[in-house]
Design an enzyme around this catalytic site. Structure first.
Site, PDB file in Angstrom:
ATOM      1  N   CYS A  36     -18.131  11.616   4.430  1.00  0.00           N
ATOM      2  CA  CYS A  36     -16.774  11.955   4.866  1.00  0.00           C
ATOM      3  C   CYS A  36     -16.650  13.474   4.947  1.00  0.00           C
ATOM      4  O   CYS A  36     -17.563  14.214   4.599  1.00  0.00           O
ATOM      5  CB  CYS A  36     -15.726  11.389   3.917  1.00  0.00           C
ATOM      6  N   CYS A  39     -17.378  15.595   1.864  1.00  0.00           N
ATOM      7  CA  CYS A  39     -18.794  15.923   1.638  1.00  0.00           C
ATOM      8  C   CYS A  39     -19.174  17.173   2.421  1.00  0.00           C
ATOM      9  O   CYS A  39     -19.823  18.085   1.907  1.00  0.00           O
ATOM     10  CB  CYS A  39     -19.692  14.765   2.083  1.00  0.00           C
ATOM     11  N   ASP A 507     -14.353  40.020  38.893  1.00  0.00           N
ATOM     12  CA  ASP A 507     -15.097  41.098  39.540  1.00  0.00           C
ATOM     13  C   ASP A 507     -15.292  40.698  41.003  1.00  0.00           C
ATOM     14  O   ASP A 507     -15.641  39.558  41.297  1.00  0.00           O
ATOM     15  CB  ASP A 507     -16.449  41.271  38.850  1.00  0.00           C
ATOM     16  N   ASP A 710     -20.790  39.134  36.843  1.00  0.00           N
ATOM     17  CA  ASP A 710     -22.180  38.700  37.002  1.00  0.00           C
ATOM     18  C   ASP A 710     -23.196  39.811  36.838  1.00  0.00           C
ATOM     19  O   ASP A 710     -24.400  39.558  36.856  1.00  0.00           O
ATOM     20  CB  ASP A 710     -22.380  38.050  38.378  1.00  0.00           C
ATOM     21  N   ASP A 714     -20.848  44.614  34.140  1.00  0.00           N
ATOM     22  CA  ASP A 714     -19.716  43.797  33.687  1.00  0.00           C
ATOM     23  C   ASP A 714     -19.795  43.484  32.196  1.00  0.00           C
ATOM     24  O   ASP A 714     -18.815  43.000  31.615  1.00  0.00           O
ATOM     25  CB  ASP A 714     -19.676  42.465  34.457  1.00  0.00           C
TER      26      ASP A 714
END
Length: 823
Positions: A36, A39, A507, A710, A714
């Protein structure tokens, strides 16, 4: 991965100085014995206190502990021992030789082995035997399957033995065959194997917890069923002592049976037996459903080719995929999987990369192009040079990212963690109070029965499992669903923050646009006495003259002519006029290509100035062409907008986002692109070093900002944003800085990722709501608060069924995400 980066994305960075860097490594330890959320909480606290541990997360759904630690202070074996010392078992996974990836700060674990160990842990709970860590992944899987079958067998045997006991009890003396003096002894005989064979794991786990001064769900089950069983056993052995205790409480579960003028003592064997069976049933369904939450990552691992055809010593050899090394020449025939990441040395084909990007259209590949392992070669034969193998391959990095995400926690889970840490002791206290209250509040003749029924019901209905499963199962399904669609989410924190975004910064170059210039317009000048050049001839002459230019606009003109199949002529006397254009002789004709100023220098009058101004206003760059001293026309070039960008931005608006475009281009070009796609705000003339400042400015206005980029330039802005989204066609640096990686260069993946985050968070909130409400409402009803007003008293059997259903319902609700199209 640097320490600073790890810290940003939820890990804990080790202390560093300018001269010394502390290495942080990561270990994934499948845990056996967790039943559970309590634990998981206890193991997490134990690991977090170990020397050298920077952070520890325990995922109850996957049964895996993810630990970041300083290898100079501790190691996986020490961490596993710390877990073992509190009554659980941690499995130290085998490490594949040759797959250590220093860039990511940890060795390459055998992912298949880990999934198998997870499967074994999730299916078997704490019933697994030890010693699985050193076996291969097929052995791990066999252990998991065997334990699942054992769980099912126990449930079936328990049901077969419990059914007669339930029928005897529910008959309430109306079946004459059951009205015999030894009927309680028969129930005892049928119930005992259910308790101590089918349900032995609950008692063993509770005993372990008691020895280590802890309590978990098994403690509640063992106390509840044990109390019912021991009371019934005592009543069977000494019926005279317990005679007449049926009374009012019998309305919930029993009626006193009168036989030959004697009142039979009420017993609760059916409650003890049926509770065990229902909990086993719940655990079985929960394990099966939880196993399905990791189906996406299992499919990813299963996509890996098993062998590769390599050239060694001048001959073709089929070798195991693990034997391929960087630099090997690999041959791939049509219809075969590409075994490793590589670069095409020779050949041409179309490759189905849908497993990587989610894009169904095959991608054309030729010499020099990159290909990725586990993608499908379709039409032609390829010869590759292996560039990345083992843990460095794109597939294994995706698996690593998804596993890290599934092992992480969302901030929303913190409240559930805090509650689960004290849940079981509180429930035991409530059960004891319930027993005491009903002991004194009930009539003397029914006090024991009433107190026992209510206390057992409280112990059984309480369910910390639902709390523990609410968040991790949804994150597992959400991140797995994302991976199938080419959306890689690095962790629960990113997943949670993404649904709060109010502004998205795009961008321009390479994100909204294709990232490389292309010819957009070819306008021949009106003809005089010599006539007008045809469009194709104008393009052919301009491209022939530009063949030796290194300018990107020149390359765009040459690409367009080649794509149209035009025969280019080798230029003679090529000369670059710096800042203006080029001049050359093509097929005996003097050709100029460049700015209007170049034509003016040569005394050539232009009649297309107005058209050129119109093109410039649209963000396009007009290139004037003159042939033999006369204006021939204009070839316009621009970084063209991706066809899907306008649709993607419209979807972002529909999600309530403010869309901002950021670019280093001039304001006029930026505004032209913005008008085409419909962005709200334009930041133009932004230098790479200033991009992060623009993100900060939006955050200062109160926006939760997502940044999509990308390129290397950036990376700072991606790191500054609340959520960084890297387009997967970009650079590794951008992807390392991002929280979410989009494996295909399609801007529509951005709103898909945000919509997926929103759906996942909605599911988590639903799960937590029902888990909390279930316990908040269920425990008081089980305690009998409605009995004085309605006469309703919850049977322990109904309580156990409700408890089993609560866990399964949370997992099934999470699985609904799999069917949802993240659009």
């Amino acid at each position: 991965m640097t320490n600073a980066h790890e810290h940003q994305h939820g890990g804990a960075a080790a202390p560093t100085d300018q001269t010394t860097k502390t290495t942080i490594e990561r270990a994934d330890l499948p845990i056996e014995g967790m039943t559970c959320a309590s634990c998981a909480n206890r193991i997490e606290k134990r690991l977090g206190k170990q020397p050298g541990v920077m952070s520890a997360n325990v995922n109850f759904a996957t049964k895996v502990a993810t630990v970041k630690y300083d290898p100079s202070a501790t190691g996986p074996e020490k961490l596993a021992k710390a877990v073992d010392d509190i009554g659980y078992k941690a499995v130290v996974l085998p490490v594949r030789l040759g797959t250590v990836n220093p860039a990511h700060g940890h060795a390459g674990h055998d992912h298949a082995a880990m999934l198998a160990a997870q499967g074994a842990g999730a299916h078997a709970g704490h019933a697994m035997s030890s010693g699985a860590g050193g076996e291969d992944h097929s052995a791990h899987m066999n252990v998991g399957e065997a334990e699942t079958r054992r769980l099912l067998t126990k449930m079936i045997v328990g049901a077969a033995l419990s059914l007669p006991v339930l029928v005897i009890t529910m008959s309430h003396g109306r079946i004459e065959a059951f009205n015999v003096s030894w009927i309680n002894w028969l129930q005892l005989a049928l119930t005992t194997p259910v308790m101590f064979w089918c349900g032995w794991q609950f008692f063993r786990s509770a005993w372990k917890g008691l020895r280590h001064f802890s309590a978990n769900m098994d403690t509640l089950v063992a106390m509840g069923t044990g109390a019912a069983y021991l009371y019934s056993l005592a009543a069977t052995i000494w019926p005279g002592f317990f005679a007449g205790v049926g009374g009012a409480a019998a309305s919930a579960a029993h009626s006193d049976i009168t036989m030959n003028g004697m009142t039979m003592v009420p017993v609760y064997y059916e409650a003890a037996a049926v509770i065990i069976v229902l909990i086993l049933l719940g655990k079985y369904f929960e394990a099966r459903a939880t196993g399905r939450t990791s189906a996406a990552i299992k499919r990813l691992i299963g996509m890996q080719a098993k062998t590769a055809r390599v050239m060694r010593n001048g001959t073709e050899q089929d070798v195991p995929i693990e034997s391929v090394v960087v630099g090997d020449r690999v041959l791939v025939r049509p219809g075969e999987k590409i075994p490793v990441d590589g670069s095409v040395e020779s050949g041409q084909s179309a490759v189905d990369e849908s497993m990587l990007t989610g894009e169904s259209v095959p991608v054309e590949k030729a010499t020099g192009d990159s290909v990725f392992g586990a993608t499908m070669n379709t039409t032609g034969a390829l010869r590759l040079v292996a560039t990345k193998v083992g843990a460095d391959s794109a597939l294994q990095q995706i698996v690593r990212l998804v596993q890290e995400a599934q092992g992480s926690k969302a901030p929303i889970a913190r409240l559930a963690d805090k509650i689960s840490g004290v849940f079981v002791p509180i429930v035991i206290a409530i059960a004891l109070v319930t027993f005491v209250v009903w002991w004194f509040a009930s009539p003397v003749e029914s006090r024991l029965s009433m107190a026992l029924v209510t206390a057992v019901s409280v112990l059984i209905i309480a369910c910390p499992c639902a709390l523990g499963l609410a968040t991790p199962t949804a994150i597992m399904v959400g991140t797995g669903r994302g991976a199938e669609r080419g959306i890689l989410i690095k962790g629960g924190e990113a997943l949670e923050t993404a649904h709060k975004l109010t502004a998205i910064v795009l961008d321009k170059t390479g994100t909204i646009t294709h990232g490389k210039p292309a010819v957009t317009d070819i306008i021949p000048a009106p003809g005089g006495a010599e006539g007008t050049l045809e469009e194709r001839e104008l393009l052919r002459l301009a491209a022939s003259a530009e063949q030796h230019s290194e300018h990107p606009l020149a390359a765009a003109i040459v690409r367009e002519a080649t794509a149209r199949g035009l025969p280019l002529t080798e230029p003679v006397g090529f000369k670059a006029v710096v800042g203006h254009g080029v001049e050359a002789t093509v097929g005996g004709r003097a050709v100029l290509v460049g700015k209007a100023a170049l034509l003016e220098q040569r005394g050539i009058r232009s009649t297309l100035a107005e058209k050129a101004a119109g093109l410039a206003a649209m963000g396009r760059t007009p290139m004037f062409v003159a042939v033999d001293g006369r204006e021939a026309g204009i070839v316009a070039v621009a970084d063209t907008v991706r066809p899907e960008s306008k649709e993607a931005i419209a979807t972002m608006h529909a999600l309530g986002l403010r869309v901002v475009m950021m670019t280093g281009d001039n304001q006029r070009t930026a505004e032209a692109v913005a008008s085409q796609v419909g962005v709200d705000v334009v930041f133009a003339d932004v230098l790479p070093k200033d991009k992060a400042d623009k993100v900060k400015a939006l955050q200062a206005e109160g926006h939760v900002v997502g940044m999509v980029g990308d390129g290397i330039n950036d990376a700072p802005a991606l790191a500054q944003a609340d959520v960084g989204l890297a387009v997967g066609t970009g650079t590794d640096v951008a992807m390392e800085s991002a929280d979410i990686t989009l494996m295909r260069g399609d801007l529509r993946a951005v709103p898909q990722a945000i919509a997926l985050s929103q759906a996942t968070m909605r599911t988590i909130k639903q799960n937590l709501f029902w888990a909390f409400i279930y316990n908040v409402v269920g425990i008081p009803i089980a305690a009998g608060v409605l009995f004085p007003f309605t006469g309703w008293l919850l049977s322990p059997i109904i309580a156990s069924a409700a408890m089993a259903f609560s866990s399964v319902s949370v997992v099934l609700n999470s699985l609904r995400l799999k069917a949802r199209s993240a659009t």
